[in-house]
Design an enzyme around this catalytic site. Structure first.
Site, PDB file in Angstrom:
ATOM      1  N   THR A  40     -35.797  28.558 -24.249  1.00  0.00           N
ATOM      2  CA  THR A  40     -34.946  27.874 -23.230  1.00  0.00           C
ATOM      3  C   THR A  40     -35.627  28.419 -22.596  1.00  0.00           C
ATOM      4  OG1 THR A  40     -33.182  29.787 -24.886  1.00  0.00           O
ATOM      5  CG2 THR A  40     -32.367  29.551 -22.614  1.00  0.00           C
ATOM      6  N   THR A 120     -37.657  33.076 -26.572  1.00  0.00           N
ATOM      7  CA  THR A 120     -37.093  35.038 -26.431  1.00  0.00           C
ATOM      8  C   THR A 120     -37.082  34.640 -28.147  1.00  0.00           C
ATOM      9  OG1 THR A 120     -34.735  34.653 -26.027  1.00  0.00           O
ATOM     10  CG2 THR A 120     -35.747  34.990 -24.429  1.00  0.00           C
ATOM     11  N   ASP A 121     -37.147  33.887 -28.453  1.00  0.00           N
ATOM     12  CA  ASP A 121     -36.653  34.492 -30.139  1.00  0.00           C
ATOM     13  C   ASP A 121     -37.663  34.770 -30.921  1.00  0.00           C
ATOM     14  OD1 ASP A 121     -34.037  33.538 -30.282  1.00  0.00           O
ATOM     15  OD2 ASP A 121     -34.408  32.039 -31.622  1.00  0.00           O
ATOM     16  N   LYS A 193     -37.623  41.426 -29.723  1.00  0.00           N
ATOM     17  CA  LYS A 193     -35.600  40.895 -28.370  1.00  0.00           C
ATOM     18  C   LYS A 193     -34.335  41.999 -29.012  1.00  0.00           C
ATOM     19  CE  LYS A 193     -33.334  37.253 -27.880  1.00  0.00           C
ATOM     20  NZ  LYS A 193     -33.145  35.364 -27.685  1.00  0.00           N
ATOM     21  N   GLU A 313     -40.389  58.895 -47.402  1.00  0.00           N
ATOM     22  CA  GLU A 313     -39.206  58.791 -48.350  1.00  0.00           C
ATOM     23  C   GLU A 313     -39.970  57.697 -49.796  1.00  0.00           C
ATOM     24  OE1 GLU A 313     -36.256  57.974 -48.368  1.00  0.00           O
ATOM     25  OE2 GLU A 313     -35.551  59.568 -46.462  1.00  0.00           O
TER      26      GLU A 313
HETATM   27  N1  ASP Z   1     -34.272  29.734 -29.603  1.00  0.00           N
HETATM   28  C1  ASP Z   1     -34.428  30.102 -27.856  1.00  0.00           C
HETATM   29  C2  ASP Z   1     -35.641  30.201 -28.593  1.00  0.00           C
HETATM   30  O1  ASP Z   1     -36.323  31.089 -28.878  1.00  0.00           O
HETATM   31  C3  ASP Z   1     -33.391  31.025 -27.347  1.00  0.00           C
HETATM   32  C4  ASP Z   1     -34.086  31.812 -26.053  1.00  0.00           C
HETATM   33  O2  ASP Z   1     -35.267  31.021 -25.969  1.00  0.00           O
HETATM   34  O3  ASP Z   1     -33.897  32.293 -25.702  1.00  0.00           O
HETATM   35  O4  ASP Z   1     -36.754  29.068 -28.148  1.00  0.00           O
END
Ligand code: ASP
Length: 356
Positions: A40, A120-121, A193, A313
């Site tokens: 992103t 971020t993913d 995340k 567990e």
């Molecule tokens: N789907 C995007 C990615 O991970 C989301 C992001 O960058 O926030 O490339």
């Protein structure tokens, strides 16, 4: 005539001195390489109001750098486009390729720090992988954003500036890979995340290592797990990663979910268990049967915080299973894959899960 020449010499002398001062100031700044992979932070939306719907991985690295002219105040920055993908499209091959490039750059005396722009993913997986396999004390800093650069209040510019500051700071050395976002400096091992849509996407259950504010870093703690230059794993010796699959536990499970992964070729299963990595009683035989066939069973938890207790567990000693300690399932997948390049002994794997 004579005075004119002296004046000219004086001007030339001043110009030379000014150039030397500028050149010295230039060389005094750290050299930071930005490796761009997409996400992103390189995204573009249709309108400025599109803060959450947009196409990731559109803006090339040169434009990213040009978009933050303040970068040249804090470092000599160069950019390299490694990939241009949304991070959910990362594969094991891409992880290996990126790590080899990072290791090459880190070995260069003229490079002081490396920034990786990333989606971020899966940034948390890449950050942890690099901390396990790249032998360096130089800062390796992942950075991302939640809003595309075209949106109002885009967060990528400041995040990138902060990441370059952190990468160029000598105080960031020897702390393992770092993930910078939303003014916070997280350990690459621990950041995960936790929030989508909002800009405070990352969280570390034991807290961030520090903060970066107005071009200055502030540190509060150090990581204690083994990483980077102290790691027994080295990307120089890794060309492929063995398959490790995650099975997510719910109130209704089927043996085929585990057996299917084994048939695909998985060498280890990360059981994303309920609660403390617990296993439904009707699934235990299936998982023990797979262990008997050589597949490693690693108990992690779908609960975000805390850690899985060995022999809590389930009787892990008896079943020759491993617990993932405080690693979430996706990070456990990374460590298991790296560890399996060296050993297939469950006790040794457990030692590695305690240590890294
Ligand atoms: N789907 C995007 C990615 O991970 C989301 C992001 O960058 O926030 O490339």
């Amino acid at each position: 005539m004579h005075y004119q020449r002296t004046f000219k010499n004086l001007v030339a002398g001043f110009a030379l001195a000014a150039w030397a001062v500028l050149a010295a100031a230039q060389t005094a700044k750290p050299n930071v390489v930005i490796l761009a992979t997409g996400g992103t932070i390189a995204g573009a939306g249709a309108t400025t109001a599109n803060s959450a719907s947009y196409a990731a991985a559109k803006v090339p690295v040169d434009k990213l750098i040009a978009g933050v002219p303040e970068l040249k105040d804090v470092a000599n920055v160069t950019g390299e486009q490694v990939f241009q993908i949304a991070s959910e499209a990362f594969t094991n091959e891409k992880l290996v390729q990126l790590a080899k490039r990072v290791a090459q750059l880190a070995a260069q005396p003229g490079v002081d720090g490396i920034v990786i722009t990333h989606g971020t993913d899966t940034a948390e997986e890449t950050a942890y992988f690099l901390s396990l396999v790249v032998h360096t004390d130089k800062p390796i800093v992942l950075v991302a954003s939640m809003r595309p650069s075209t949106s109002m209040s885009a967060d990528g510019m400041l995040n990138l500036y902060d990441a370059v500051v952190v990468a160029g700071d000598k105080a960031s050395r020897g702390k393992g890979t770092l993930l910078v976002m939303n003014d916070e400096i997280h350990s690459g091992r621990e950041a995960t995340k936790r929030v989508n849509i909002k800009t405070n996407a990352f969280y570390s259950q034991w807290g961030p290592l520090g903060m970066v504010v107005e071009g200055k870093t502030y540190w509060f703690r150090n990581p204690v797990k083994t990483h980077t230059s102290q790691s027994e794993f080295d990307i120089a010796n890794i060309d492929t990663l063995p398959m490790v699959q995650i099975v997510y536990a719910t109130g209704q499970m089927y043996p085929e979910m585990y057996e299917g992964a084994m048939k695909l070729g998985a060498k280890a299963i990360i059981h994303a268990g309920t609660g403390n990595g617990s296993v439904a009683n009707y699934m235990v035989d299936t998982m023990r049967g797979m262990r008997a066939k050589g597949v490693q069973i690693i108990r992690s938890a779908r609960v975000p915080d805390g850690f899985v207790l060995r022999n809590g567990e389930q009787p892990d000693d008896k079943y020759d299973w491993v617990v993932a300690h405080d690693l979430n399932p996706q990070k456990a997948r990374i460590l298991a894959a790296v560890a399996l390049t060296k050993t297939n002994d469950a006790k040794e794997l457990q030692r590695i899960f305690w240590q890294y």
